[in-house]
Design a protein around this motif. Structure first.
Motif, PDB file in Angstrom:
ATOM      1  N   THR A  30       0.920  -0.998   0.022  1.00 14.39           N
ATOM      2  CA  THR A  30      -0.060  -0.118   0.055  1.00 14.39           C
ATOM      3  C   THR A  30       1.049   1.256  -0.106  1.00 14.39           C
ATOM      4  OG1 THR A  30      -1.659  -1.128   1.212  1.00 14.39           O
ATOM      5  CG2 THR A  30      -1.592   1.258   1.070  1.00 14.39           C
ATOM      6  N   LEU A  31       0.510   2.076  -1.085  1.00 18.49           N
ATOM      7  CA  LEU A  31       1.501   3.243  -1.131  1.00 18.49           C
ATOM      8  C   LEU A  31       1.049   4.352  -0.312  1.00 18.49           C
ATOM      9  CD1 LEU A  31       2.141   3.499  -5.000  1.00 18.49           C
ATOM     10  CD2 LEU A  31       3.602   2.306  -3.086  1.00 18.49           C
ATOM     11  N   LYS A  32       1.884   5.466   0.225  1.00 18.49           N
ATOM     12  CA  LYS A  32       1.260   6.475   0.888  1.00 18.49           C
ATOM     13  C   LYS A  32       0.481   7.314  -0.119  1.00 18.49           C
ATOM     14  CE  LYS A  32       5.449   6.529   3.974  1.00 18.49           C
ATOM     15  NZ  LYS A  32       6.834   6.688   4.143  1.00 18.49           N
ATOM     16  N   THR A  33      -0.110   8.195   0.415  1.00 21.82           N
ATOM     17  CA  THR A  33      -0.490   9.380  -0.358  1.00 21.82           C
ATOM     18  C   THR A  33       0.384  10.439  -0.802  1.00 21.82           C
ATOM     19  OG1 THR A  33      -2.813   9.177   0.423  1.00 21.82           O
ATOM     20  CG2 THR A  33      -2.420  11.258  -0.696  1.00 21.82           C
ATOM     21  N   TYR A  34       0.645  10.879  -1.769  1.00 20.47           N
ATOM     22  CA  TYR A  34       1.796  11.724  -2.457  1.00 20.47           C
ATOM     23  C   TYR A  34       1.408  12.439  -3.573  1.00 20.47           C
ATOM     24  CZ  TYR A  34       3.103   7.896  -5.751  1.00 20.47           C
ATOM     25  OH  TYR A  34       2.997   7.046  -6.865  1.00 20.47           O
ATOM     26  N   VAL A 120       9.160   7.357  -8.322  1.00 16.87           N
ATOM     27  CA  VAL A 120       8.096   8.045  -8.915  1.00 16.87           C
ATOM     28  C   VAL A 120       8.723   9.142  -9.901  1.00 16.87           C
ATOM     29  CG1 VAL A 120       6.413   9.667  -8.636  1.00 16.87           C
ATOM     30  CG2 VAL A 120       6.438   7.688  -7.203  1.00 16.87           C
ATOM     31  N   GLU A 121       8.254   9.400 -11.252  1.00 17.25           N
ATOM     32  CA  GLU A 121       8.830  10.213 -11.890  1.00 17.25           C
ATOM     33  C   GLU A 121       9.033  11.512 -11.228  1.00 17.25           C
ATOM     34  OE1 GLU A 121       8.091  11.909 -16.636  1.00 17.25           O
ATOM     35  OE2 GLU A 121       6.782  10.686 -15.570  1.00 17.25           O
ATOM     36  N   ASP A 122      10.016  12.241 -11.590  1.00 16.68           N
ATOM     37  CA  ASP A 122      10.141  13.597 -10.880  1.00 16.68           C
ATOM     38  C   ASP A 122      10.241  13.586  -9.336  1.00 16.68           C
ATOM     39  OD1 ASP A 122      10.571  14.977 -13.473  1.00 16.68           O
ATOM     40  OD2 ASP A 122       8.211  14.945 -13.566  1.00 16.68           O
ATOM     41  N   GLY A 123      10.293  12.405  -8.724  1.00 19.90           N
ATOM     42  CA  GLY A 123      10.439  12.280  -7.365  1.00 19.90           C
ATOM     43  C   GLY A 123      11.588  11.422  -6.806  1.00 19.90           C
ATOM     44  N   ARG A 124      11.613  10.877  -5.694  1.00 17.30           N
ATOM     45  CA  ARG A 124      12.967  10.053  -5.114  1.00 17.30           C
ATOM     46  C   ARG A 124      12.634   8.705  -5.516  1.00 17.30           C
ATOM     47  NH1 ARG A 124      11.059  11.296   0.590  1.00 17.30           N
ATOM     48  NH2 ARG A 124      11.425   8.935   0.576  1.00 17.30           N
ATOM     49  N   ASP A 125      13.948   8.212  -5.670  1.00 19.87           N
ATOM     50  CA  ASP A 125      13.957   6.723  -5.784  1.00 19.87           C
ATOM     51  C   ASP A 125      14.465   6.101  -4.677  1.00 19.87           C
ATOM     52  OD1 ASP A 125      14.078   7.638  -8.483  1.00 19.87           O
ATOM     53  OD2 ASP A 125      15.950   7.039  -8.946  1.00 19.87           O
ATOM     54  N   ASN A 126      13.839   4.800  -4.027  1.00 20.00           N
ATOM     55  CA  ASN A 126      13.764   4.271  -2.981  1.00 20.00           C
ATOM     56  C   ASN A 126      14.552   3.006  -3.310  1.00 20.00           C
ATOM     57  OD1 ASN A 126      12.829   6.407  -1.255  1.00 20.00           O
ATOM     58  ND2 ASN A 126      11.006   6.222  -2.424  1.00 20.00           N
ATOM     59  N   PRO A 127      15.920   2.719  -3.505  1.00 21.74           N
ATOM     60  CA  PRO A 127      16.068   1.265  -3.577  1.00 21.74           C
ATOM     61  C   PRO A 127      15.936   0.445  -2.147  1.00 21.74           C
ATOM     62  CG  PRO A 127      18.034   2.830  -3.268  1.00 21.74           C
ATOM     63  CD  PRO A 127      16.683   3.503  -3.510  1.00 21.74           C
ATOM     64  N   SER A 139       4.889 -13.584   8.521  1.00 18.95           N
ATOM     65  CA  SER A 139       3.678 -13.458   8.032  1.00 18.95           C
ATOM     66  C   SER A 139       2.364 -12.737   8.541  1.00 18.95           C
ATOM     67  CB  SER A 139       3.129 -15.202   7.848  1.00 18.95           C
ATOM     68  OG  SER A 139       1.573 -15.189   7.348  1.00 18.95           O
ATOM     69  N   GLY A 140       1.854 -11.829   7.867  1.00 22.89           N
ATOM     70  CA  GLY A 140       0.733 -10.995   8.178  1.00 22.89           C
ATOM     71  C   GLY A 140       1.287  -9.850   8.893  1.00 22.89           C
ATOM     72  N   LYS A 141       2.334  -9.456   9.134  1.00 26.76           N
ATOM     73  CA  LYS A 141       3.133  -8.334   9.950  1.00 26.76           C
ATOM     74  C   LYS A 141       3.556  -7.271   9.116  1.00 26.76           C
ATOM     75  CE  LYS A 141       4.860 -10.966  13.571  1.00 26.76           C
ATOM     76  NZ  LYS A 141       6.005 -11.857  13.975  1.00 26.76           N
ATOM     77  N   ALA A 142       2.663  -6.111   8.841  1.00 30.16           N
ATOM     78  CA  ALA A 142       2.968  -4.966   8.023  1.00 30.16           C
ATOM     79  C   ALA A 142       4.116  -4.343   8.569  1.00 30.16           C
ATOM     80  CB  ALA A 142       1.572  -4.215   7.701  1.00 30.16           C
ATOM     81  N   VAL A 143       5.029  -3.835   7.469  1.00 26.82           N
ATOM     82  CA  VAL A 143       5.889  -2.962   7.949  1.00 26.82           C
ATOM     83  C   VAL A 143       5.890  -1.713   6.966  1.00 26.82           C
ATOM     84  CG1 VAL A 143       7.750  -4.783   8.293  1.00 26.82           C
ATOM     85  CG2 VAL A 143       7.647  -4.259   6.258  1.00 26.82           C
ATOM     86  N   GLY A 144       6.402  -0.657   7.447  1.00 24.83           N
ATOM     87  CA  GLY A 144       6.448   0.543   6.718  1.00 24.83           C
ATOM     88  C   GLY A 144       7.634   0.718   5.982  1.00 24.83           C
ATOM     89  N   GLY A 145       7.589   1.648   4.766  1.00 23.13           N
ATOM     90  CA  GLY A 145       8.974   1.845   4.060  1.00 23.13           C
ATOM     91  C   GLY A 145       9.430   3.314   4.567  1.00 23.13           C
ATOM     92  N   ARG A 146      10.471   3.641   3.890  1.00 20.76           N
ATOM     93  CA  ARG A 146      11.122   4.865   4.218  1.00 20.76           C
ATOM     94  C   ARG A 146      10.909   5.908   2.847  1.00 20.76           C
ATOM     95  NH1 ARG A 146      14.757   1.690   2.144  1.00 20.76           N
ATOM     96  NH2 ARG A 146      16.309   2.381   0.746  1.00 20.76           N
ATOM     97  N   GLY A 147      10.074   5.503   2.171  1.00 19.64           N
ATOM     98  CA  GLY A 147       9.812   6.152   0.854  1.00 19.64           C
ATOM     99  C   GLY A 147       8.259   6.206   0.542  1.00 19.64           C
ATOM    100  N   TYR A 148       7.830   5.802  -0.609  1.00 20.77           N
ATOM    101  CA  TYR A 148       6.467   5.734  -0.962  1.00 20.77           C
ATOM    102  C   TYR A 148       5.636   4.592  -0.347  1.00 20.77           C
ATOM    103  CZ  TYR A 148       8.417   9.184  -4.397  1.00 20.77           C
ATOM    104  OH  TYR A 148       8.874  10.055  -5.086  1.00 20.77           O
TER     105      TYR A 148
END
Length: 156
Positions: A30-34, A120-127, A139-148
């Protein structure tokens, strides 16, 4: 989105030859709103030694932007043959990508890791924005990202 086994031919090393040797695994991103265009998102696998083993899914079909998925690009070479049959549209802001694949039992709890790169085009790259073990303990444990990525989960 549920993929047919025929679409998994490109990831044959990751998919068990018979259902008796595999289990269905669901990957939900699931992506953040950006603000901006849809995100390119790639899910890929490394073994216990960190060696690239294959691509599970690539959201974003224009190959000219794949270089922005830099960890995946470096590991896989970014060749179209790596993603033939396992690509889809980019993912919009706040949207969710959900795929279910049959993964070889031998890969689960064996040190393999799932990586998620985003750009994202014209945005950050998050390798390697997300790196999680392909393990029943995750299993079933959601983790958040540091980008999108707002959340990512693997469910067996």
């Amino acid at each position: 989105m549920k993929l047919a086994l025929s679409a998994l031919a490109a990831t044959a090393a990751l998919v068990a030859p018979t259902l008796a040797e595999a289990r269905q695994v669901t990957f939900e991103t699931t992506l953040k709103t950006y603000g901006g265009n849809g995100a390119y998102v790639v899910l890929w696998v490394t073994d216990a030694a960190g060696k690239y083993k294959g691509t599970l899914w690539l959201a974003g079909a224009k190959s000219k932007y794949w270089r922005h998925l830099s960890d995946w690009q470096r590991a896989s070479g970014g060749a179209a043959s790596q993603v033939d049959g396992i690509t889809g549209a980019s993912i919009g802001s706040g949207r969710t990508l959900k795929i279910s694949l049959d993964i070889a039992d031998a890969m689960i709890d064996a040190g393999y890791q799932i990586h998620v790169d985003t750009a994202v085009e014209d945005g950050r790259d998050n390798p390697s924005e997300i790196v999680v073990p392909l393990a029943t303990s995750a299993s079933g444990k959601a983790v958040g990202g540091r980008g999108y990525v707002k959340s990512f989960s693997v469910t067996f």
